[in-house]
Write an enzyme that holds these catalytic residues in place. Structure first.
Site, PDB file in Angstrom:
ATOM      1  CG  ASP A 130      -1.898  -0.949   1.247  1.00 21.43           C
ATOM      2  OD1 ASP A 130      -2.407  -1.199   0.149  1.00 21.43           O
ATOM      3  OD2 ASP A 130      -2.397  -1.451   2.098  1.00 21.43           O
ATOM      4  CG  ASP A 149      -6.506  -1.907  -1.652  1.00 24.56           C
ATOM      5  OD1 ASP A 149      -6.701  -2.932  -1.975  1.00 24.56           O
ATOM      6  OD2 ASP A 149      -5.784  -1.472  -0.901  1.00 24.56           O
TER       7      ASP A 149
END
Length: 169
Positions: A130, A149
């Site tokens: 991330d 995401d």
């Protein structure tokens, strides 16, 4: 008298699967390229201030959304990988079956690309990479996330919009 030639169409339900898989592939490619770039440019936990509400950072998520189950003993890697693979297979089935339904298939294609992107991370790294970090005036940080995401969330929103449009017809 000329014989009529019978052909069998490979187009399921009025459309082709190819554009939807192409969209998923683009999402997958952008997701993986951004993750590779961030991993090359940042050390784990390093932040780059971009604006008063956004940083780039390198974070690892061993869990699912919002780090759900991140602190477990490692079994969650295989569990979430299996869910991602199962979801991808089911999405491809739905894309074949409903290839002519544009908004529905856009939603599925975005979710498919994102799901495969995160599955690749789990298989290769044991965690999801991330790097997008949003925050607001000292009130805390939203959990870091990535392009996969983002595609999954946009796909889910399109899926809801498609369903609302279908109900209102």
């Amino acid at each position: 008298m000329a014989k009529s030639k019978k052909t069998f169409s490979s187009k399921p339900s009025g459309g082709s699967l190819t554009p939807w898989l192409g969209i998923a592939a683009i999402i997958l490619l952008v997701d993986q390229l951004t993750k590779i770039t961030i991993e090359k440019l940042f050390a784990y936990g390093e932040d780059l201030y971009v604006t008063s509400f956004f940083n780039l950072t390198l974070a690892y998520n061993k869990g699912a959304a919002f780090s759900f189950l991140h602190d477990q003993g490692g079994w969650q890697r295989y569990f979430f990988t299996a869910i991602g693979i199962g979801a991808a297979v089911y999405i491809i089935y739905l894309l074949k079956k409903h290839a002519g339904q544009r908004l529905f298939c856009w939603a599925l294609a975005l979710i498919l690309g994102g799901a495969i992107g995160n599955v690749i991370d789990r298989l290769v790294h044991g965690h999801v990479i991330d790097f997008l970090d949003f925050h607001w005036r000292g009130l805390g940080h939203f959990p870091a996330f990535n392009i996969a995401d983002t595609a999954i969330c946009i796909g889910a929103a399109l899926f809801i919009l498609d369903e609302l449009r279908r109900v209102n017809r």
